[in-house]
Write an enzyme that holds these catalytic residues in place. Structure first.
Site, PDB file in Angstrom:
ATOM      1  N   GLY A  49      39.337  46.194  33.254  1.00  0.00           N
ATOM      2  CA  GLY A  49      38.371  46.289  34.356  1.00  0.00           C
ATOM      3  C   GLY A  49      38.692  45.240  35.395  1.00  0.00           C
ATOM      4  O   GLY A  49      38.730  44.059  35.100  1.00  0.00           O
ATOM      5  N   THR A  50      38.965  45.686  36.627  1.00  0.00           N
ATOM      6  CA  THR A  50      39.505  44.700  37.549  1.00  0.00           C
ATOM      7  C   THR A  50      39.585  45.227  38.975  1.00  0.00           C
ATOM      8  O   THR A  50      39.351  46.397  39.214  1.00  0.00           O
ATOM      9  CB  THR A  50      40.926  44.326  37.078  1.00  0.00           C
ATOM     10  OG1 THR A  50      41.321  43.138  37.688  1.00  0.00           O
ATOM     11  CG2 THR A  50      41.909  45.394  37.415  1.00  0.00           C
ATOM     12  N   THR A  51      39.914  44.329  39.912  1.00  0.00           N
ATOM     13  CA  THR A  51      40.345  44.751  41.250  1.00  0.00           C
ATOM     14  C   THR A  51      41.545  43.909  41.642  1.00  0.00           C
ATOM     15  O   THR A  51      41.476  42.682  41.608  1.00  0.00           O
ATOM     16  CB  THR A  51      39.241  44.512  42.305  1.00  0.00           C
ATOM     17  OG1 THR A  51      38.033  45.058  41.864  1.00  0.00           O
ATOM     18  CG2 THR A  51      39.641  45.132  43.629  1.00  0.00           C
TER      19      THR A  51
ATOM     20  N   SER B 234      39.401  49.182  38.628  1.00  0.00           N
ATOM     21  CA  SER B 234      38.126  49.880  38.737  1.00  0.00           C
ATOM     22  C   SER B 234      37.474  49.619  40.089  1.00  0.00           C
ATOM     23  O   SER B 234      36.681  50.419  40.573  1.00  0.00           O
ATOM     24  CB  SER B 234      37.195  49.449  37.602  1.00  0.00           C
ATOM     25  OG  SER B 234      37.077  48.045  37.600  1.00  0.00           O
TER      26      SER B 234
ATOM     27  N   LYS C 144      45.031  36.954  36.888  1.00  0.00           N
ATOM     28  CA  LYS C 144      45.516  38.323  37.039  1.00  0.00           C
ATOM     29  C   LYS C 144      46.742  38.408  37.919  1.00  0.00           C
ATOM     30  O   LYS C 144      47.333  39.475  38.050  1.00  0.00           O
ATOM     31  CB  LYS C 144      44.418  39.210  37.615  1.00  0.00           C
ATOM     32  CG  LYS C 144      43.246  39.319  36.675  1.00  0.00           C
ATOM     33  CD  LYS C 144      42.312  40.406  37.063  1.00  0.00           C
ATOM     34  CE  LYS C 144      41.108  40.337  36.169  1.00  0.00           C
ATOM     35  NZ  LYS C 144      40.078  41.274  36.544  1.00  0.00           N
TER      36      LYS C 144
END
Lengths: 255, 272
Positions: free
Chosen positions: B55-57, B185, B88
């Protein structure tokens, strides 16, 4: 146990067939055969919680000693903490059979390292070894939620936290296991420090004294035992500092 | 299908005749696969049980001055936030960055593996690997594991002899060259801001601010993104971290609370 759902290596067939008399019956069943779903899982969850807190010159690792399966308690006296190296200790919750296998694997690799390099593995090195060992089983994971704690080469406390397939991160404190969702917010409240990703970098948290950290751990487990059925019985605390490793115990609720 | 197992090889040489104990470790390593009749169902169940952190941007874009790369720092396990300080943006080498989206362990492991391969390429060929080459190495590895449940959505951004380079590589085996990408996401929200504000000839500060805003807006609307918005710039001299801002603080910076006039004020009543 139905052996038609999971194929097993040849030399174990004999033992499995002994315990699963139904395996041949399926093939003589008339006409309609619905797909047999696996109803034997290689995993189980033995519950429990672990916590680790890093300080300026010490590290505290703690875990409860209750081992459960479903609603049953298997034993009240099982240690989830394992000393991997002189300055490196791991606490793991989850499926204790996988944890035991993981500990054996790490101990063996550490022994080889000592033979090859004539020294103990440092905590950051062991942290990466654990990550790789977990990822090696990416397609059949160790059901083990680990925290690794110890002193780095400069004598500062370090804690590494993992997920079950090996992603890891160096942090100031962490908790894993069935009580972690209860414990972690409390630790965040007491110990949260500015993120290491901030730029310009902000000063890390004012370090807790060793005695205060141990007290915090005891409080945290006492609270977790109140609301998590899988946490309780006894608390095992391991403290690593420049003087070495020492162990402490505290009673928790037995209900 | 021969799986790429170079990531598992032990670097240290084994002395003497391989004994039974040591032989077990120096034999050609391979990923153990479970003996199930239904591999896919088992992997789906295992993933549900293990709940790997994801789950990330993340986003990256090429502009006149180079490449801008930005990401949030939240890792979630199901509905639980397992960390707010995940790195990240992975530094593969001083002039190449990789971003992490999807399974955290998958990304960490394969990016580290890619870094090793890039270094080996440098030593073998006496020159740095190109961004095209590095992304191809990663894509080939991920393609060989296609269908086995890896979850990797990464961007390789760097500066090589041909100038700035940006590739998107994922665990389905896809590899795309492009000028603007956002993965994770929160990517739909980031794309909205990024596409709206993008111009090729921006200055470094303008590009950094655009990247920061895009990440902020994604964290605002996506529950699986949050933490610290990191922004990196890749130029001819390598990468440089430009900023790391807590997104909560960015919110009040972009939308400060304006004190309004009070119409009616409640007054404390003295105890009865």
């Amino acid at each position: 146990m139905k052996s038609d759902a999971i194929n097993v290596p040849q030399n174990e067939i004999a033992a499995f067939l002994y315990f699963s008399p139904l395996s041949t019956k399926c093939f003589s069943a008339p006409f309609t055969m619905t797909k047999q779903q696996a109803n034997w899982s290689p995993y189980d969850n033995n519950g429990g919680s672990c916590v680790a807190i890093a300080g300026a010159d010490y590290c505290v690792i703690a875990a409860d000693t209750r081992m459960s399966t479903g609603y049953n308690i298997l034993t009240r006296d099982y240690s989830k903490i394992c000393k991997l190296a002189d300055k490196c200790v791991m606490a793991s919750s989850g499926f204790q059979a996988d944890v035991k296998a993981l500990q054996k694997q790490l101990a063996a690799r550490h022994l080889i390292y000592q033979h090859q390099h004539n020294k103990q593995m440092s905590c950051p090195a062991m942290a990466q070894l654990l990550s790789n060992t977990l990822y090696y089983k990416r397609f059949f994971p160790y059901y083990s939620f680990n925290v690794l704690g110890g002193l780095d080469n400069e004598g500062k406390g370090c804690v590494f936290t993992y997920d079950a397939v090996g992603s890891y991160e160096k942090v100031g404190y962490s908790s894993q296991g069935s009580g972690s969702t209860l414990i972690m917010p409390f630790l965040d409240n007491q110990l949260k420090s500015p993120s290491p990703l901030l730029l310009p970098a902000q000063d890390a948290v004012t370090p807790l004294m060793e005695a205060e950290a141990i007290d915090l751990v005891k409080t945290v487990f006492a609270s977790a035992s109140e609301r998590d059925i899988y946490t309780g019985d006894k608390l095992e605390i391991v403290v690593i500092n420049a003087d070495g490793i020492r162990r402490e115990y505290m009673d928790l609720r037995k209900d | 299908m021969k799986l790429d197992t170079s990531g598992l090889e032990s670097a240290a040489p084994v002395w003497g005749a391989p004994s039974e104990l040591v032989g077990g470790f120096s034999a050609a390593p391979s990923f153990e696969l479970p003996n199930t009749t239904d591999f896919d169902v088992f992997q789906k169940e295992a993933v549900k049980m293990v709940k790997p952190a994801k789950g990330t941007t993340t986003l990256a874009f090429i502009f006149k001055e180079g490449v801008m790369v930005a990401a949030d720092s939240r890792a979630s396990m199901g509905g639980y936030i397992s960390s707010q300080s995940v790195k990240k943006i992975i530094e593969i080498n001083p002039y190449m960055l990789g971003t992490m989206a999807g399974g955290a362990a998958d990304c960490q492991f394969w990016h580290r593996n890619l870094g090793i391969k890039c270094r080996l390429h440098e030593l073998a060929n006496k020159r740095r690997i190109s961004v095209t080459g590095a992304s191809k190495l990663l894509a080939n590895i991920l393609y060989s594991y296609r269908g086995m449940g890896l979850s990797v959505g990464t961007m390789i951004a760097g500066w090589d002899e041909t100038g700035p380079g940006l590739y998107y590589v994922d665990s389905e085996g896809g590899r795309l060259k492009g000028m603007r990408f956002s993965v994770g996401s929160g990517s739909p929200y980031a794309y909205g801001v990024l596409d709206n504000g993008y111009r090729y000839d921006m200055s470094i500060e303008e590009a950094a601010e655009l990247a920061r805003r895009a990440i902020y807006h994604a964290t605002f609307r996506d529950g699986a993104s949050g933490g610290v918005a990191s922004v990196y710039y890749v130029g001819p001299n390598g990468w440089k971290k430009l900023s790391g801002d807590d997104v909560g603080e960015l919110h009040y910076k972009y939308y400060p609370v304006i004190p309004s006039t009070v119409e009616q004020e409640m007054v404390e009543v003295a105890g009865a």
